[in-house]
Each structure stands twice: as structure tokens, then as C-alpha cells.
Design a protein around this motif. Sequence first.
Motif, short mmCIF file in Angstrom:
data_model
loop_
_atom_site.label_atom_id
_atom_site.label_comp_id
_atom_site.label_asym_id
_atom_site.label_seq_id
_atom_site.Cartn_x
_atom_site.Cartn_y
_atom_site.Cartn_z
N ALA A 31 38.53 35.49 46.34
CA ALA A 31 37.42 35.52 46.82
C ALA A 31 37.07 33.87 47.53
CB ALA A 31 36.30 35.43 45.49
N VAL A 32 37.47 33.24 47.18
CA VAL A 32 37.35 31.86 47.24
C VAL A 32 37.94 31.40 48.72
CG1 VAL A 32 38.00 29.45 47.68
CG2 VAL A 32 37.62 30.94 45.06
N VAL A 94 44.95 47.60 52.99
CA VAL A 94 44.72 48.37 53.69
C VAL A 94 43.34 47.81 55.18
CG1 VAL A 94 43.78 50.72 54.86
CG2 VAL A 94 46.15 50.32 53.49
N LEU A 95 42.34 47.75 54.15
CA LEU A 95 41.16 47.79 54.66
C LEU A 95 40.81 46.50 55.17
CD1 LEU A 95 39.24 49.51 51.11
CD2 LEU A 95 38.89 50.29 53.28
N HIS A 104 35.69 46.52 51.78
CA HIS A 104 36.33 45.36 51.33
C HIS A 104 35.94 44.34 50.77
CE1 HIS A 104 40.11 42.56 51.82
NE2 HIS A 104 39.71 41.87 52.49
N LEU A 105 35.28 44.20 50.83
CA LEU A 105 34.00 43.27 49.81
C LEU A 105 33.90 43.34 48.88
CD1 LEU A 105 34.09 41.31 52.80
CD2 LEU A 105 32.16 40.20 51.58
N VAL A 109 35.45 43.08 44.13
CA VAL A 109 34.81 42.39 43.24
C VAL A 109 34.72 43.55 42.00
CG1 VAL A 109 32.18 41.95 42.31
CG2 VAL A 109 32.72 41.70 44.89
N LEU A 110 34.81 44.91 42.49
CA LEU A 110 35.41 45.32 41.24
C LEU A 110 36.61 45.11 40.44
CD1 LEU A 110 34.13 47.82 39.84
CD2 LEU A 110 35.84 49.39 42.05
N MET A 111 37.87 44.50 41.46
CA MET A 111 39.22 44.24 41.06
C MET A 111 39.55 43.21 39.71
SD MET A 111 41.40 45.54 44.58
CE MET A 111 42.59 44.71 43.45
N PHE A 112 38.07 42.25 40.26
CA PHE A 112 38.01 40.94 39.85
C PHE A 112 37.64 41.68 37.62
CE2 PHE A 112 35.77 37.43 38.34
CZ PHE A 112 37.04 36.61 37.56
#
Length: 125
Positions: A31-32, A94-95, A104-105, A109-112
Amino acid sequence: MATQVTAPARRGLSFLRIAIALQTLTIFLQAVSAGLLLTASYGETLHSVGARVMYAATMLYVLAAVLAWKPGGGSPRPIGSASGFLVLASAQVVLGVQHVPSVHLPLGVLMFGLSVLALARVARR
């Protein structure tokens, strides 16, 4: 009734905690570096390298989940979570390569968020 935790189970759980913490940290650093994509000339390189490190951390999470289960005698449940993260990480790659930031963004966020929850869940044990 108290359950006795064996040494291999403790080691497997410790490795699992470390692997999830590493994955969570690498997702945060992505993210950074995504922010640096917008502001610095080296942002794209940093984000690209970070993607590879994050993917490796996710594979390490899968390995740690399997080792905590099979030789460690733990629950097989973390294997499902780890495998799900590997699928999400693959979709992210892939995205990202296809330059689809609208998915992708939010997926990042969901993954984090999910990684923080997985870390909290394994830390309680």
C-alpha cells in the motif's frame, strides 16, 4: 480439562504466526509503495519488487499452515485461509499486470484486512 501442547505444535504455531505477520507487513508495504507509484520515479520498481515479496510471503504462509497441521498436530483450518490468500494474491498479480486499479486497489485493502484478522486469530491461540 487442560490440553497439553507438544513442542512440535508450539513450533508450528510460532512459524504460522511469523508467516502471517510477514504477509501482513508485506501487504501493508505494498500500500505504501502504491502511493509512491503516484509520487516517485522509483515507485513502480518498488511496487513490482514488493509484489514478488508479498507473493513469496503468501506461499510461506501456506507452507507454515501445512507444517503447523501435519507434523505439528494442529488444526487443518489455517490451510484453507492460507490457500485462499494465495488465490487472492494470484488475482492481485494478474490485476496489477493488466492495470485494473478499480479492482486491484480494493482487493489489496480487503487482503490487508483479512490478513490482520488472520493474525489476530492465530495470536489468540
